[in-house]
Design a protein around this motif. Structure first.
Motif, PDB file in Angstrom:
ATOM      1  N   ASN A 213       0.665  -1.383   0.119  1.00 49.29           N
ATOM      2  CA  ASN A 213       0.013   0.090  -0.041  1.00 49.29           C
ATOM      3  C   ASN A 213       0.744   1.240  -0.128  1.00 49.29           C
ATOM      4  O   ASN A 213       0.315   2.367   0.504  1.00 49.29           O
ATOM      5  N   TRP A 214       2.168   1.115  -0.729  1.00 44.63           N
ATOM      6  CA  TRP A 214       2.993   2.278  -0.596  1.00 44.63           C
ATOM      7  C   TRP A 214       2.709   3.135  -1.929  1.00 44.63           C
ATOM      8  O   TRP A 214       2.015   2.826  -2.862  1.00 44.63           O
ATOM      9  N   ILE A 215       3.207   4.038  -2.000  1.00 43.07           N
ATOM     10  CA  ILE A 215       2.978   5.318  -3.017  1.00 43.07           C
ATOM     11  C   ILE A 215       4.459   5.794  -3.516  1.00 43.07           C
ATOM     12  O   ILE A 215       5.159   6.171  -2.855  1.00 43.07           O
ATOM     13  N   TYR A 216       4.469   5.773  -4.800  1.00 42.37           N
ATOM     14  CA  TYR A 216       5.847   6.238  -5.483  1.00 42.37           C
ATOM     15  C   TYR A 216       5.611   7.217  -6.451  1.00 42.37           C
ATOM     16  O   TYR A 216       4.370   7.029  -7.270  1.00 42.37           O
ATOM     17  N   GLU A 217       6.326   8.312  -6.473  1.00 34.45           N
ATOM     18  CA  GLU A 217       6.245   9.199  -7.574  1.00 34.45           C
ATOM     19  C   GLU A 217       7.490   9.584  -8.434  1.00 34.45           C
ATOM     20  O   GLU A 217       8.568   9.414  -7.815  1.00 34.45           O
ATOM     21  N   ASN A 218       7.306   9.488  -9.665  1.00 31.40           N
ATOM     22  CA  ASN A 218       8.876   9.731 -10.481  1.00 31.40           C
ATOM     23  C   ASN A 218       8.980  11.318 -10.697  1.00 31.40           C
ATOM     24  O   ASN A 218       8.207  12.024 -11.519  1.00 31.40           O
ATOM     25  N   ASP A 219      10.153  11.929 -10.063  1.00 34.55           N
ATOM     26  CA  ASP A 219      10.662  13.327 -10.253  1.00 34.55           C
ATOM     27  C   ASP A 219      11.331  13.293 -11.579  1.00 34.55           C
ATOM     28  O   ASP A 219      11.843  14.666 -11.822  1.00 34.55           O
ATOM     29  N   GLY A 220      11.721  12.468 -12.330  1.00 30.69           N
ATOM     30  CA  GLY A 220      12.502  12.560 -13.594  1.00 30.69           C
ATOM     31  C   GLY A 220      13.857  12.102 -13.561  1.00 30.69           C
ATOM     32  O   GLY A 220      14.411  11.325 -14.196  1.00 30.69           O
ATOM     33  N   ASN A 221      14.131  11.973 -12.302  1.00 26.68           N
ATOM     34  CA  ASN A 221      15.628  11.351 -11.732  1.00 26.68           C
ATOM     35  C   ASN A 221      15.472  10.017 -11.246  1.00 26.68           C
ATOM     36  O   ASN A 221      16.322   9.360 -11.218  1.00 26.68           O
ATOM     37  N   SER A 222      14.479   9.917 -10.430  1.00 27.49           N
ATOM     38  CA  SER A 222      14.366   8.519  -9.759  1.00 27.49           C
ATOM     39  C   SER A 222      12.823   8.444  -9.477  1.00 27.49           C
ATOM     40  O   SER A 222      12.014   9.296  -9.336  1.00 27.49           O
ATOM     41  N   TRP A 223      12.564   7.315  -9.011  1.00 29.08           N
ATOM     42  CA  TRP A 223      11.100   7.003  -8.203  1.00 29.08           C
ATOM     43  C   TRP A 223      11.409   7.241  -6.613  1.00 29.08           C
ATOM     44  O   TRP A 223      12.215   6.590  -6.036  1.00 29.08           O
ATOM     45  N   VAL A 224      10.562   8.252  -6.068  1.00 28.56           N
ATOM     46  CA  VAL A 224      10.601   8.662  -4.779  1.00 28.56           C
ATOM     47  C   VAL A 224       9.310   8.272  -4.065  1.00 28.56           C
ATOM     48  O   VAL A 224       7.937   8.416  -4.326  1.00 28.56           O
ATOM     49  N   GLN A 225       9.522   7.500  -2.765  1.00 28.56           N
ATOM     50  CA  GLN A 225       8.582   7.081  -2.111  1.00 28.56           C
ATOM     51  C   GLN A 225       8.063   8.262  -1.273  1.00 28.56           C
ATOM     52  O   GLN A 225       8.334   8.927  -0.428  1.00 28.56           O
ATOM     53  N   MET A 226       6.513   8.155  -1.702  1.00 35.33           N
ATOM     54  CA  MET A 226       5.927   9.391  -0.855  1.00 35.33           C
ATOM     55  C   MET A 226       5.088   8.974   0.267  1.00 35.33           C
ATOM     56  O   MET A 226       4.518   9.578   1.271  1.00 35.33           O
ATOM     57  N   ARG A 227       4.755   7.621   0.382  1.00 34.67           N
ATOM     58  CA  ARG A 227       4.170   6.882   1.358  1.00 34.67           C
ATOM     59  C   ARG A 227       4.799   5.588   1.592  1.00 34.67           C
ATOM     60  O   ARG A 227       4.951   4.925   0.722  1.00 34.67           O
ATOM     61  N   PRO A 228       5.283   5.180   2.765  1.00 31.78           N
ATOM     62  CA  PRO A 228       5.741   3.912   2.986  1.00 31.78           C
ATOM     63  C   PRO A 228       4.811   2.643   3.027  1.00 31.78           C
ATOM     64  O   PRO A 228       3.657   2.949   3.023  1.00 31.78           O
ATOM     65  N   ASN A 229       5.226   1.324   2.903  1.00 29.68           N
ATOM     66  CA  ASN A 229       4.577   0.369   2.872  1.00 29.68           C
ATOM     67  C   ASN A 229       4.043  -0.097   4.195  1.00 29.68           C
ATOM     68  O   ASN A 229       4.658  -0.601   5.112  1.00 29.68           O
TER      69      ASN A 229
END
Length: 791
Positions: A213-229
């Motif tokens: 149930n985690w959330i990731y978003e890509n800022d162009g350089n990498s996938w950044v975790q916005m909410r942990p699992n």
């Protein structure tokens, strides 16, 4: 009754009817008018309209809501269900390339996209046609995608945290849009576009028998975790994000299979009905959550295992009315084999939380309602088309539209509240003292009623969530001015000090209201000491490198800086450095999430290696058949490579460390080029190549020799006739027989004449020739004569 009296009654009836349609908003009494007949006395036409708002003038606490409804015995209208319409039939859908996504829908242009097998199909839901979008430079046969409505483009990737590629919505070439890596932990994700952060993201994912149930978003350089699992079951791990509000800042997570642990091998379900899988058991969650993309927090709308969710179907959200629609679906079981064969229903359910409804209830559509999808995997997805106020149901066997507002009434029922709503009841949350009015009519009667709601303001000062650094105490202050306080810790003061994570509540009272407010205290772990490494500590100038945190910790944010500069150059546990110009130092700062703990930092220096200088090459000596080149020694070089075409390099004739090269077997006046470059132990440190050009001498000048006979008998001796000379660049030879006819011609003077004409051997005899010569210095010469052919 006389005619004049009848006329008076008619006039009074008309005047009274006109006033009856205007609500008496300022009155504290009811306005009742009933048209019961023209031949009754006027007194008998006075109030018989029993309508009353059930709640009378009252006082409520600030922030509270109140449900207003009314009672009446007037005739209510009967509402018919909405209608269906088939937009695009199965014949216009390529089922082998049908792969739609919940957020692969362009709301503005009303386009639905499908990507499968390197084919992009666009379904135009205004024109009801499908078309293929042409694309090149495919990164692979990828199936995970979403629509970026900020930039009007499609974003495609393999799965989870893989690299992301972009394509203009009207087609073109796929281009690199975001860094990633091959990810086997996140299949079947819920992908979306975040309009706040302007970046692509995803929720959940399945891999290695685990659902997240985690959330990731890509800022162009990498996938950044916005909410942990997280394993706190808020929400449970699993489910699918299927809908959004009008501006897509809030997403809706619906049902699905999952659990609090996310482990498929638990083989049990503590949350309700079981959902069998190939490897074990998940739960059928049967819930509804709202995800706020501004804070990445979830709010529960319907609890887990809600009994009103009867099917696992396609969810759409009408954000104009605040109504959820559930279309079709099936009921999964704890029998895996059976689950693969379950058929769908074509039932429709709706749920409007703002109207006081407590769950989904079934409604029935009319006119061409689609049949149930054949198998559970074919039920499709649903979308809200705000331009036409309709629900789109897209399946491989057709795309339908449901129009919930296509209704009719058996009577002219009319309800109007002062809030502008026309429902039988409303939910109000006044901010100040407010008088509400209601007007009701059934076509014959018009009634009004009012109620005044006053506000007693009582407010607790604490936020819903408070964060503190683990190991420190934190003060919760409910605010001053209340008559009494009661905390769940047993304290009765206005503020308390806590040093443990948990849920705390306080009940405060004034002279009228009592409010209980709940606060969550989250203890955040501080970052520990850490180190950073580089892919290479020494690199060549203008090359790339990558820095990374050794053993990064989940929940810790990493920011990157140039040493001595406060500007952030990257985030995440890796940093890609492009075209490094000089030796530089970098600092990574680790901070807790949120940033309530002291930060930690680590530094690293990357040293650049300069390119070697070019060799200085000169011509040492020149002869008619050879040229000798030599070059200086280059500092730092371990050897030299040479080339005559600038492409294929090799060691000099006398070895790698030689500083001269002689090129032999040349012709007089032949020009030759030589490329020389210095090399080092680092391949990228090699110098640029130095080019030098030389031309051999011509001591014999433009002298030529032409034989007067030749013997083309195949013995390898004097078999051809041609012109000879050291300085000939080009020559055209023409041969004539004794009657002056041209029997042979060639511009390949090195090959000459072999005594044939059109492949036929010519007889012995005397033949004439004409030779046009161009020498290497540009001089031209023509020679005529005769040659004897002997056999």
């Amino acid at each position: 009754m006389s005619k004049p009296l009848l006329h008076i009654y008619l006039l009074l009836f008309i005047i009274t009817s006109l006033f009856a349609v205007i609500p008496n908003i300022g009155a504290s009494k009811f306005l009742f008018i009933k048209h019961s007949g023209l031949f009754n006395d006027f007194d008998t036409m006075m109030p018989t309209c029993p309508i009353k708002i059930t709640t009378r003038d009252t006082i409520i606490c600030s922030g509270s809501s109140l449900h207003l409804s009314f009672k009446t015995n007037l005739i209510s209208g009967a509402t018919l269900p909405g209608t269906w319409r088939l937009l695009i039939g199965a014949a216009s859908i390529d089922q082998s390339a049908f792969n739609i996504k919940a957020f692969g829908y362009d709301v503005k242009r009303n386009y639905l996209y499908s990507i499968l097998n390197k084919k992009i199909t666009r379904y135009d839901l205004n024109a009801n046609i499908s078309s293929v979008i042409l694309a090149t430079n495919w990164p692979g046969n990828y199936t995970e995608f979403t629509y970026d409505d900020t930039n009007n483009r499609l974003l495609l990737w393999r799965a989870g945290r893989d690299s992301v590629y972009a394509l203009p919505a009207n087609g073109g070439a796929w281009s690199y849009a975001g860094a990633g890596y091959r990810d086997n932990e996140n299949y079947n994700i819920s992908a979306y576009w975040n309009p706040i952060a302007k970046r692509v993201g995803f929720y959940g994912g399945y891999g290695i028998m685990q659902v997240k149930n985690w959330i990731y978003e890509n800022d162009g350089n990498s996938w950044v975790q916005m909410r942990p699992n997280l394993t706190d079951c808020t929400p449970p791990k699993g489910g699918n994000i299927l809908a959004a509000n009008a501006n897509k800042t809030k997403l809706y997570l619906f049902s699905g299979k999952g659990s609090c642990t996310g482990n498929e091998l638990d083989n049990t379900c503590a949350l309700g009905s079981g959902w069998a899988t190939a490897n074990g058991m998940f739960c059928w969650l049967k819930d509804l959550w709202e995800l706020d993309l501004a804070t990445y927090t979830f709010k529960n709308i319907l609890p887990v295992n809600d009994s009103t969710i009867q099917y696992e179907g396609a969810l759409a959200y009408d954000y104009k009315k605040g109504t959820f629609y559930l279309l079709g679906g099936y009921q999964p079981t704890n029998d895996y084999s059976l689950n693969q064969l379950l058929n769908n229903t074509n039932k429709i359910f709706e749920f409007n939380p703002s109207s006081g409804e407590h769950g989904f209830s079934e409604i029935i559509g009319t006119t061409n309602q689609p049949a149930p999808a054949s198998l559970n995997s074919s039920n499709g997805l649903a979308y809200f088309d705000s331009s036409a106020n309709r629900i789109i149901w897209a399946r491989p066997d057709g795309i339908w539209a449901y129009y919930p507002d296509s209704v009719s009434y058996s009577a002219a029922k009319s309800v109007l509240w002062s809030t502008g709503e026309g429902t039988d009841s409303i939910q109000i949350s006044p901010k100040a003292n407010t008088t509400y009015w209601l007007q009701y009519s059934d076509g014959f009667n018009v009634c009004t009623d009012t109620v005044t709601v006053k506000i007693d303001t009582i407010h607790v000062a604490l936020p819903a969530i408070a964060y503190a650094c683990n190991g420190n105490s934190f003060t919760l202050n409910a605010g001053a001015g209340f008559n009494s306080y009661l905390w769940n810790t047993g304290d009765t003061s206005a503020q308390i000090s806590v040093n443990k994570a948990g849920i705390y509540w306080v009940n405060v009272k004034d002279s009228i209201c009592s409010v209980k407010d709940t606060f969550t205290v989250v203890m955040v772990n501080p970052p520990a000491d850490f180190s950073i490494l580089a892919r290479s500590d020494s690199i060549c100038t203008n090359t790339n490198n990558m820095l990374y945190v050794v053993n990064p910790v989940s929940g810790i944010n990493y920011s990157w800086y140039m040493a001595g500069n406060a500007t952030i150059i990257g985030t995440g546990d890796t940093l890609l450095l492009n075209n490094i110009k000089a030796t530089s130092s970098y600092v990574a700062v680790a901070q807790s999430t949120p940033a309530v703990c002291p930060s930690k930092s680590a530094a690293i220096t990357i040293t650049t290696i300069d390119t070697l200088s070019r060799p200085v090459v000169v011509i040492d000596s020149v002869g008619p058949t050879s040229i000798t080149f030599k070059w200086n020694a280059v500092v730092g070089a371990i050897g030299y490579l040479i080339s005559t075409d600038g492409i294929n390099y090799h060691s000099p004739t006398n070895g790698l460390t030689a500083q001269s090269e002689t090129i032999n077997a040349l012709l007089p006046l032949q020009t030759i080029s030589l490329y020389v470059k210095a090399i080092s132990t680092y391949s990228c440190q090699s110098s640029m190549a130095t080019l030098i050009t030389g031309t051999t001498t011509n001591p014999l000048g433009n002298n030529i020799f032409i034989p007067n006979s030749f013997t083309p008998n195949g013995d390898g001796k004097n078999d051809t006739f041609t012109v000879y000379g050291n300085a000939i660049d080009k020559a055209k030879i023409s041969i004539y027989n004794q009657w002056g006819a041209l029997i042979f011609q060639t511009e390949n003077f090195k090959k000459g004449w072999d005594g044939t004409s059109n492949g036929i051997a010519q007889p012995m005899g005397l033949y004439s020739y004409s030779i046009a010569i161009i020498f290497m210095d540009g001089t031209k010469k023509s020679v005529n004569g005769s040659v004897l052919l002997l056999r």
